[in-house]
Design a protein around this motif. Structure first.
Motif, PDB file in Angstrom:
ATOM      1  N   SER A  70     -30.261 -34.719  57.476  1.00 53.60           N
ATOM      2  CA  SER A  70     -31.274 -35.640  58.012  1.00 53.60           C
ATOM      3  C   SER A  70     -32.610 -34.929  58.197  1.00 53.60           C
ATOM      4  CB  SER A  70     -30.806 -36.204  59.353  1.00 53.60           C
ATOM      5  OG  SER A  70     -29.543 -36.806  59.232  1.00 53.60           O
ATOM      6  N   LEU A  71     -32.566 -33.676  58.673  1.00 51.52           N
ATOM      7  CA  LEU A  71     -33.798 -32.907  58.860  1.00 51.52           C
ATOM      8  C   LEU A  71     -34.485 -32.643  57.527  1.00 51.52           C
ATOM      9  CD1 LEU A  71     -35.651 -31.315  60.788  1.00 51.52           C
ATOM     10  CD2 LEU A  71     -34.152 -29.342  60.470  1.00 51.52           C
ATOM     11  N   ALA A  72     -33.694 -32.388  56.483  1.00 54.05           N
ATOM     12  CA  ALA A  72     -34.267 -32.175  55.151  1.00 54.05           C
ATOM     13  C   ALA A  72     -34.945 -33.451  54.638  1.00 54.05           C
ATOM     14  CB  ALA A  72     -33.174 -31.722  54.183  1.00 54.05           C
ATOM     15  N   VAL A  73     -34.292 -34.599  54.854  1.00 53.40           N
ATOM     16  CA  VAL A  73     -34.886 -35.883  54.455  1.00 53.40           C
ATOM     17  C   VAL A  73     -36.179 -36.119  55.227  1.00 53.40           C
ATOM     18  CG1 VAL A  73     -34.559 -38.390  54.520  1.00 53.40           C
ATOM     19  CG2 VAL A  73     -32.686 -36.906  53.765  1.00 53.40           C
ATOM     20  N   PHE A  74     -36.126 -35.921  56.528  1.00 50.19           N
ATOM     21  CA  PHE A  74     -37.283 -36.097  57.409  1.00 50.19           C
ATOM     22  C   PHE A  74     -38.470 -35.253  56.928  1.00 50.19           C
ATOM     23  CE2 PHE A  74     -39.608 -34.213  60.968  1.00 50.19           C
ATOM     24  CZ  PHE A  74     -39.983 -35.300  61.750  1.00 50.19           C
ATOM     25  N   THR A  75     -38.209 -33.981  56.620  1.00 47.95           N
ATOM     26  CA  THR A  75     -39.274 -33.063  56.215  1.00 47.95           C
ATOM     27  C   THR A  75     -39.862 -33.469  54.869  1.00 47.95           C
ATOM     28  OG1 THR A  75     -38.074 -31.305  57.370  1.00 47.95           O
ATOM     29  CG2 THR A  75     -39.850 -30.630  55.920  1.00 47.95           C
ATOM     30  N   GLN A  76     -38.997 -33.900  53.950  1.00 51.10           N
ATOM     31  CA  GLN A  76     -39.505 -34.316  52.636  1.00 51.10           C
ATOM     32  C   GLN A  76     -40.302 -35.609  52.722  1.00 51.10           C
ATOM     33  OE1 GLN A  76     -36.473 -33.669  49.250  1.00 51.10           O
ATOM     34  NE2 GLN A  76     -38.411 -32.656  48.865  1.00 51.10           N
ATOM     35  N   ASP A 107     -24.039 -39.198  56.215  1.00 53.22           N
ATOM     36  CA  ASP A 107     -22.807 -38.651  55.639  1.00 53.22           C
ATOM     37  C   ASP A 107     -22.625 -39.086  54.194  1.00 53.22           C
ATOM     38  OD1 ASP A 107     -22.602 -37.905  58.236  1.00 53.22           O
ATOM     39  OD2 ASP A 107     -20.758 -38.975  58.690  1.00 53.22           O
ATOM     40  N   ASP A 108     -22.940 -40.344  53.910  1.00 52.97           N
ATOM     41  CA  ASP A 108     -22.761 -40.909  52.567  1.00 52.97           C
ATOM     42  C   ASP A 108     -24.097 -41.493  52.123  1.00 52.97           C
ATOM     43  OD1 ASP A 108     -21.942 -42.085  50.241  1.00 52.97           O
ATOM     44  OD2 ASP A 108     -20.747 -43.663  51.195  1.00 52.97           O
ATOM     45  N   ILE A 109     -24.923 -40.674  51.476  1.00 49.41           N
ATOM     46  CA  ILE A 109     -26.302 -41.075  51.171  1.00 49.41           C
ATOM     47  C   ILE A 109     -26.362 -42.243  50.192  1.00 49.41           C
ATOM     48  CG2 ILE A 109     -28.474 -40.249  50.151  1.00 49.41           C
ATOM     49  CD1 ILE A 109     -28.059 -37.593  51.372  1.00 49.41           C
ATOM     50  N   ARG A 128     -22.025 -44.890  57.230  1.00 48.07           N
ATOM     51  CA  ARG A 128     -20.715 -44.922  57.879  1.00 48.07           C
ATOM     52  C   ARG A 128     -20.224 -43.486  58.032  1.00 48.07           C
ATOM     53  NH1 ARG A 128     -16.448 -44.209  54.295  1.00 48.07           N
ATOM     54  NH2 ARG A 128     -17.071 -44.059  52.112  1.00 48.07           N
ATOM     55  N   PRO A 129     -19.494 -43.196  59.108  1.00 48.04           N
ATOM     56  CA  PRO A 129     -19.060 -41.805  59.345  1.00 48.04           C
ATOM     57  C   PRO A 129     -17.994 -41.347  58.349  1.00 48.04           C
ATOM     58  CG  PRO A 129     -18.133 -43.280  60.999  1.00 48.04           C
ATOM     59  CD  PRO A 129     -19.088 -44.098  60.193  1.00 48.04           C
ATOM     60  N   THR A 130     -18.245 -40.204  57.720  1.00 50.58           N
ATOM     61  CA  THR A 130     -17.244 -39.579  56.844  1.00 50.58           C
ATOM     62  C   THR A 130     -17.085 -38.092  57.154  1.00 50.58           C
ATOM     63  OG1 THR A 130     -18.886 -39.051  55.137  1.00 50.58           O
ATOM     64  CG2 THR A 130     -17.784 -41.195  54.960  1.00 50.58           C
ATOM     65  N   ASN A 131     -17.826 -37.611  58.149  1.00 49.99           N
ATOM     66  CA  ASN A 131     -17.834 -36.178  58.472  1.00 49.99           C
ATOM     67  C   ASN A 131     -16.641 -35.826  59.357  1.00 49.99           C
ATOM     68  OD1 ASN A 131     -18.432 -33.532  59.015  1.00 49.99           O
ATOM     69  ND2 ASN A 131     -20.347 -33.942  60.091  1.00 49.99           N
ATOM     70  N   LYS A 132     -15.630 -35.198  58.781  1.00 49.25           N
ATOM     71  CA  LYS A 132     -14.423 -34.824  59.526  1.00 49.25           C
ATOM     72  C   LYS A 132     -14.602 -33.535  60.325  1.00 49.25           C
ATOM     73  CE  LYS A 132     -11.340 -37.051  56.186  1.00 49.25           C
ATOM     74  NZ  LYS A 132     -10.179 -36.877  55.279  1.00 49.25           N
ATOM     75  N   TYR A 133     -15.806 -32.942  60.244  1.00 49.47           N
ATOM     76  CA  TYR A 133     -16.070 -31.675  60.942  1.00 49.47           C
ATOM     77  C   TYR A 133     -17.301 -31.787  61.842  1.00 49.47           C
ATOM     78  CZ  TYR A 133     -12.875 -30.303  57.268  1.00 49.47           C
ATOM     79  OH  TYR A 133     -11.792 -30.229  56.438  1.00 49.47           O
ATOM     80  N   GLN A 159     -29.165 -31.967  46.595  1.00 48.91           N
ATOM     81  CA  GLN A 159     -30.623 -31.889  46.517  1.00 48.91           C
ATOM     82  C   GLN A 159     -31.215 -33.172  45.932  1.00 48.91           C
ATOM     83  OE1 GLN A 159     -28.372 -29.598  45.724  1.00 48.91           O
ATOM     84  NE2 GLN A 159     -29.218 -27.528  45.544  1.00 48.91           N
ATOM     85  N   MET A 160     -30.569 -33.711  44.891  1.00 54.48           N
ATOM     86  CA  MET A 160     -31.064 -34.940  44.278  1.00 54.48           C
ATOM     87  C   MET A 160     -30.866 -36.142  45.200  1.00 54.48           C
ATOM     88  SD  MET A 160     -32.519 -34.203  41.503  1.00 54.48           S
ATOM     89  CE  MET A 160     -32.700 -35.863  40.867  1.00 54.48           C
ATOM     90  N   LYS A 161     -29.768 -36.159  45.942  1.00 55.34           N
ATOM     91  CA  LYS A 161     -29.536 -37.260  46.890  1.00 55.34           C
ATOM     92  C   LYS A 161     -30.594 -37.257  47.985  1.00 55.34           C
ATOM     93  CE  LYS A 161     -24.510 -37.417  46.196  1.00 55.34           C
ATOM     94  NZ  LYS A 161     -23.173 -37.166  46.806  1.00 55.34           N
ATOM     95  N   VAL A 162     -30.925 -36.051  48.477  1.00 55.08           N
ATOM     96  CA  VAL A 162     -31.978 -35.939  49.492  1.00 55.08           C
ATOM     97  C   VAL A 162     -33.318 -36.370  48.902  1.00 55.08           C
ATOM     98  CG1 VAL A 162     -33.309 -34.286  50.870  1.00 55.08           C
ATOM     99  CG2 VAL A 162     -30.815 -34.165  50.857  1.00 55.08           C
ATOM    100  N   ARG A 163     -33.592 -35.963  47.674  1.00 55.14           N
ATOM    101  CA  ARG A 163     -34.837 -36.370  47.020  1.00 55.14           C
ATOM    102  C   ARG A 163     -34.935 -37.883  46.929  1.00 55.14           C
ATOM    103  NH1 ARG A 163     -36.049 -37.173  40.760  1.00 55.14           N
ATOM    104  NH2 ARG A 163     -34.644 -38.876  41.340  1.00 55.14           N
ATOM    105  N   ASN A 164     -33.835 -38.533  46.553  1.00 51.33           N
ATOM    106  CA  ASN A 164     -33.846 -39.985  46.341  1.00 51.33           C
ATOM    107  C   ASN A 164     -34.153 -40.752  47.619  1.00 51.33           C
ATOM    108  OD1 ASN A 164     -33.218 -39.439  43.691  1.00 51.33           O
ATOM    109  ND2 ASN A 164     -31.062 -40.031  43.853  1.00 51.33           N
TER     110      ASN A 164
END
Length: 700
Positions: free
Chosen positions: A289-295, A369-371, A439-444, A484-489
């Motif tokens: 989320s921070l990477a998306v925010f910064t971009q 979690d699931d971009i 939706r939550p998918t992060n098991k950690y 990286q591409m998902k964050v870019r999108n």
């Protein structure tokens, strides 16, 4: 001369004995490197772990399967024990069974980093921050974990344990423990009490106890007498910046809020949490989320026209990263409190304060979690501007010109994710807040294993310029389905929608966010702070950063603030305007800042970033009711040191025998001294007077 010789001989003997003592100690004890669980407190209870004051000692016992726990929970022969537990057996049910066994049987728990059988590992609640957001079970139903925001949560992060829990990550350290266990402990269990066993001593004594109210009262009382602290409030720094520089007029600051300014508020979370000190990256829960925010911030800065060219020149975008959100929204609660009292930005930053009336709407970037499948949440029907934003998001998400192929759905209602927007909605349920979440998918979630592997991040290391925008089809060096591409999108979609909201025009260019920037951001926060973008955002010639990712726990006053420090530099660099005609000598006073830049040649920039306080208002209000639940009340206990070492613990029989022999020797010694003293006149002849031994004087 003889006295001097005796003195130096004595000093030499003392040094020799000290060296021998240290060598003997080194042979007796073997240090074990790791990270310890520690104690935190809130207004009603304490959580975490603590050793005894002198350190907790337990006999090592390896747990391979759940049935191995039965040996410790029954009537073990030589308690207390220290079970070595792999992550897949570090479950709530097992830990609570060990807790119930009490310090009589269990004195230390060791978590060893063997992840082959691990399928999930989250010790946060099913409903994170469930008591500090909007008051509704519909927001998150803890009684139905499958439909909660953290279905895999065990809640162990919020339990209080009567023994220390120590995490060992290094395989060599784990091998030491296993070898010691196999050599001395893993045989003839029924005779454990009759022989020496391999044990571990863990020192992690916590000074605080009960709850924050008791701890702060004791601390304040002791401090009045010049003593030490028992606990400190969790405290850090929020980081904020605007796309366009604000008018720093002292006149306006005196008048109060500048009512003609309008802001779109874009936010995200800066911190993460885990059970162990200094361990936990929060890759999926907040770094993405921070990477998306910064971009988004960087792309907007590059594609927007001058503020004077906007249809409404009063409009701006305010970017804020909130710190301490893992602990009942510390950063956003303080932000809301400051805005209510017209204290944001801080007076030290200059400029007029910003009020809620100046916020058009809020876009909160939550956990992604699931971009590929994103929802835009709202509590109530959003205002027209926010409704338009949803339409614009979907326009760019589905546009064949860009080929992002991301599905963004809207969800209206009380099922709001646990993000910073909760602090704003709790104050006013009609506040125009929109939340991008999946939706939550992060098991950690909130654990030591939410790392680069969890988000499948592989550093591209392209050595290309990450400061420039790229054509939408230019991603030859990265896979189309890479993180990286998902964050870019998603970054491009959000930034282009905000662009249209501000300019009133559709974005028709084919240049979008640079995936190389996402690559560098993720590498810095997940793998190493010694990275190109951190160097570019630093002052030329700055000291090389550690080859470790920055700590992202909020900490306390005086603690590590690496994450907020680096975010401050990043927003300063990526949201600033180059000032090519200003030399380094003249680029010394904020808002001017001199950066190393991409080529490390140095460049002066006009910046807009700054800090604001991330300390709960509960610690500012006199006579605050600690049990009210209005504000976060989290504190962290003080401690002196964390350490662990293994050694051979003598058997009970050996210890009893040694004690008995010592007592016998003591009694015999007393008897001998008494007998000798009482018969001294028989055993020793009377000596003549002292002057009788002197020869008679002779004549001169």
């Amino acid at each position: 001369m003889s006295h001097a010789a005796a003195f130096w001989l004595l000093m030499l003997l003392q040094g020799t004995l000290t060296a021998l003592g240290e060598r003997t100690r080194d042979k007796m004890y073997e240090p074990i490197l790791g990270a310890s669980c520690f104690r935190r407190l809130n207004g009603t209870h304490q959580t975490g772990c603590s050793s005894t004051y002198s350190g907790s000692v337990g006999v090592l016992h390896l747990i391979n399967v759940e049935a191995d726990l039965q040996f410790l929970l029954g009537n073990p022969p030589s308690p207390p024990y220290a079970p070595l537990i792999p992550p897949h057996l570090f479950t709530r049910s097992n830990l609570m069974r060990l807790k119930e066994a009490g310090p009589t049987n269990i004195s230390v728990v060791l978590l060893i980093n063997e992840t082959k059988k691990m399928k999930q590992f989250s010790h946060e609640l099913n409903c994170p921050n469930q008591y500090s957001g909007i008051n509704s079970s519909e927001s998150c139903d803890a009684s139905n974990p499958a439909n909660s925001w953290n279905p895999w949560g065990t809640g162990l992060l919020h339990e209080d344990f009567p023994f220390p829990i120590y995490y060992i990550a290094d395989s060599k350290e784990i091998d030491k423990l296993k070898e010691c266990f196999e050599k001395f402990n893993n045989k003839n269990y029924e005779t454990h009490a009759l022989r020496s066993l391999c044990a571990i001593e863990v020192k992690s004594f916590m000074s605080a106890a009960v709850n924050t109210e008791v701890c702060m009262r004791r601390t304040n009382f002791i401090n009045n007498l010049g003593g030490s602290k028992y606990c400190d409030p969790l405290e850090g720094r929020n980081v904020y910046a605007t796309v366009y520089p604000r008018n720093y007029s002292t006149e306006n600051a005196i008048e109060g809020a500048k009512t003609d300014e309008k802001f779109i508020l874009v936010t995200c979370r800066l911190d993460t949490a885990s059970m162990f000190d200094g361990v936990g990256l929060g890759a999926m829960d907040s770094v993405v989320s921070l990477a998306v925010f910064t971009q988004v911030a960087n792309l907007l800065r590059q594609i927007l026209p001058a503020q004077s060219s906007l249809p409404d020149t009063r409009r701006n975008v305010l970017f804020v990263t909130f710190n301490g959100e893992s602990y009942d929204y510390i950063g956003s609660q303080r932000f809301v409190y400051d805005m209510e009292n017209l204290q944001f930005p801080p007076k030290s930053a200059g400029g007029s304060p910003i009020a809620f009336e100046n916020i058009e709407f809020m876009l909160d970037i939550g956990t992604l979690d699931d971009i590929a499948n994103i929802k835009l949440h709202a509590l109530t029907s959003p205002p027209p501007l926010a409704q338009k934003l949803l339409e614009q998001l979907n326009t760019y998400a589905k546009s064949p010109r860009y080929g992002f192929n991301i599905n963004i759905q809207s969800e209206l209602g009380l099922h709001i994710p646990p993000t910073s927007a909760q602090s704003f909605l709790r104050r006013d349920s009609k506040f125009p807040a929109l939340i991008l979440n999946t939706r939550p998918t992060n098991k950690y979630y909130h654990s030591i294993y939410d790392d680069s592997d969890n988000v499948e991040f592989v550093y591209g290391n392209t050595s290309q310029d990450f400061t420039q925008l790229v054509e939408v089809g230019d991603f030859k060096t990265l896979k189309a389905d890479s993180l990286q591409m998902k964050v870019r999108n998603i970054s491009s979609i959000v930034a282009l929608a905000l662009y249209q909201s501000l300019t009133g025009k559709e974005y028709t260019d084919t240049k979008v966010a640079n995936p190389i920037l996402a690559d560098e951001l993720l590498q810095c926060f997940l793998e190493s702070a010694d990275c190109p973008i951190f160097k570019a955002a630093s002052y030329p010639g700055s000291r090389t950063a550690l080859q470790l990712p920055p700590m992202r726990y909020i900490s306390v006053l005086g603690g590590s603030q690496e994450s907020s420090g680096w975010t401050y530099r990043l927003l300063g660099y990526l949201l600033s305007q180059p000032q090519k005609n200003i030399s380094q000598v003249n680029c010394t006073t904020l808002p001017l800042h001199y950066f190393a830049g991409y080529n490390n040649t140095g460049e002066c920039r006009l910046t807009t970033q700054n800090y604001s306080h991330a300390l709960s208002p509960a610690f500012l209000i006199d006579g605050y009711d600690w049990a009210s639940g209005q504000y976060s009340t989290w504190t962290e206990s003080t401690w002196s040191q964390f350490s662990a070492r293994i050694f051979l613990r003598p058997s009970n029989v050996h210890q009893v025998t040694t004690l008995s022999v010592g007592i016998v020797v003591l009694v015999v010694s007393f008897c001998l001294v008494y007998i000798i003293s009482s018969r001294a006149e028989v055993l020793f002849e009377d000596l003549p007077a002292s002057n009788a031994a002197l020869p008679p004087p002779t004549a001169c």
